[in-house]
Scaffold this motif. Structure first.
Motif, PDB file in Angstrom:
ATOM      1  N   LYS A  60     -30.494  -0.799 -39.115  1.00  5.80           N
ATOM      2  CA  LYS A  60     -30.125  -0.607 -40.514  1.00  5.80           C
ATOM      3  C   LYS A  60     -29.228  -1.751 -40.981  1.00  5.80           C
ATOM      4  CE  LYS A  60     -31.873   3.379 -41.865  1.00  5.80           C
ATOM      5  NZ  LYS A  60     -32.678   3.518 -43.104  1.00  5.80           N
ATOM      6  N   ALA A  61     -29.581  -2.334 -42.142  1.00  8.57           N
ATOM      7  CA  ALA A  61     -28.758  -3.397 -42.715  1.00  8.57           C
ATOM      8  C   ALA A  61     -27.430  -2.818 -43.192  1.00  8.57           C
ATOM      9  CB  ALA A  61     -29.494  -4.046 -43.877  1.00  8.57           C
ATOM     10  N   THR A  62     -26.345  -3.521 -42.902  1.00 10.90           N
ATOM     11  CA  THR A  62     -25.021  -3.082 -43.346  1.00 10.90           C
ATOM     12  C   THR A  62     -24.095  -4.274 -43.482  1.00 10.90           C
ATOM     13  OG1 THR A  62     -23.046  -1.803 -42.758  1.00 10.90           O
ATOM     14  CG2 THR A  62     -24.419  -2.563 -40.940  1.00 10.90           C
ATOM     15  N   CYS A  65     -21.745  -5.519 -40.549  1.00 10.78           N
ATOM     16  CA  CYS A  65     -22.192  -6.354 -39.428  1.00 10.78           C
ATOM     17  C   CYS A  65     -21.683  -7.782 -39.664  1.00 10.78           C
ATOM     18  CB  CYS A  65     -23.716  -6.329 -39.322  1.00 10.78           C
ATOM     19  SG  CYS A  65     -24.338  -7.247 -37.879  1.00 10.78           S
ATOM     20  N   GLY A  83     -27.550  -6.321 -39.333  1.00  8.47           N
ATOM     21  CA  GLY A  83     -27.168  -4.912 -39.299  1.00  8.47           C
ATOM     22  C   GLY A  83     -26.959  -4.415 -37.883  1.00  8.47           C
ATOM     23  N   LEU A 175     -22.432   3.017 -41.762  1.00 11.06           N
ATOM     24  CA  LEU A 175     -23.344   3.020 -42.905  1.00 11.06           C
ATOM     25  C   LEU A 175     -22.893   4.134 -43.847  1.00 11.06           C
ATOM     26  CD1 LEU A 175     -25.871   1.476 -43.852  1.00 11.06           C
ATOM     27  CD2 LEU A 175     -27.256   3.303 -42.866  1.00 11.06           C
TER      28      LEU A 175
END
Length: 262
Positions: A60-62, A65, A83, A175
């Motif tokens: 998951k992109a975040t 990171c 992520g 997230l």
């Protein structure tokens, strides 16, 4: 590495010198620290939506990171990465009441964002009601702690906890828009429960009437008893027991009562 530098002064024809230390590259001096931090990030970092994170996890992109880099011009700076590999289904694993009866400890399957808030919006209406209107929730890591309200009526072993479908208070640590959800989780009884305080109001002596048919009922009141948490008891069970604490029932119970009066 540059040679050691000195600062010297002349006093009465004698040079007095003091070493100032050695010059060292700024980034080189922080290399061990940066390496250690980035190693922890790399344990869960991923590079894109199709990255293989393993069973029950997804990339998951975040914005959280970030790796640390260093250069002579800018010093230490944060560099974004794509992520993290995160658990796909965030849920409650287990719940148990503490030995003192004042709190419920809830275990989560992944770390949640820390916080402290009123419990009512976190759970569905039925759960919120049995936790008490002033129940308070605190989140740290994989643990959610519920401080039961003064009007709590929850019965461990019988009742369960159910999160509200639209709750937004309990979210993933990494997230923020990923919320916890799931089915009802039973609240397990405490392992070494503290005993309640029994307060029994009633006659200390009972006289046997000459005519048994005129005998009045004997009333005992235990409503002032309380649990270890200090809250009133929601259920009181009456029983006659022997010296070993075993229940006495049926005809044997009548014999015991008769003997007490006689």
């Amino acid at each position: 590495m540059a040679t050691t530098t000195e600062q010297c002064t002349c006093s009465r024809g004698v040079d007095m010198c003091m070493k100032l230390g050695s010059c060292q590259d700024f980034c080189a001096s922080r290399n061990d620290y940066l390496t250690a931090i980035n190693a922890e990030v790399d344990k869960i970092a991923c590079t894109g939506p199709f990255y293989d994170c393993g069973a029950d996890r997804q990339c998951k992109a975040t914005s959280q990171c970030q790796r640390l880099t260093c250069n002579a011009k800018e010093g230490v700076k944060k560099t974004p990465c794509y992520g993290f590999c995160m658990i796909a289904d965030r849920k409650v694993l287990a719940a148990s009441i503490a030995n003192d009866g004042k709190t419920i400890n809830v275990v989560l399957n992944t770390a949640a964002a820390p916080g402290s808030f009123a419990c009512a919006p976190l759970f569905n209406a039925d759960t919120a009601a049995i936790l008490g209107s002033d129940a308070w929730c605190s989140v740290s890591g994989k643990e959610l702690k519920i401080a039961l309200g003064r009007s709590a009526t929850i019965m461990p072993g019988n009742d369960s906890l159910t999160l509200a479908p639209s709750q937004t208070l309990l979210t993933d640590l990494l997230l923020g828009n990923a919320t916890f959800s799931g089915a009802a989780i039973p609240v397990v009884k405490c392992g070494d429960c503290q005993a309640p305080t029994a307060r029994l109001i009633g006659p200390k002596l009972v006289s046997e009437p000459c005519d048994p048919s005129t005998a009045a009922d004997i009333t005992f009141d235990a409503s002032f008893s309380s649990g270890s948490s200090g809250r009133p008891l929601t259920r009181i069970v009456w029983a006659q027991v022997n010296g070993a604490g075993a229940p006495i029932t049926g005809a044997a119970a009548n014999v015991v009562l008769a003997a007490a009066i006689d």
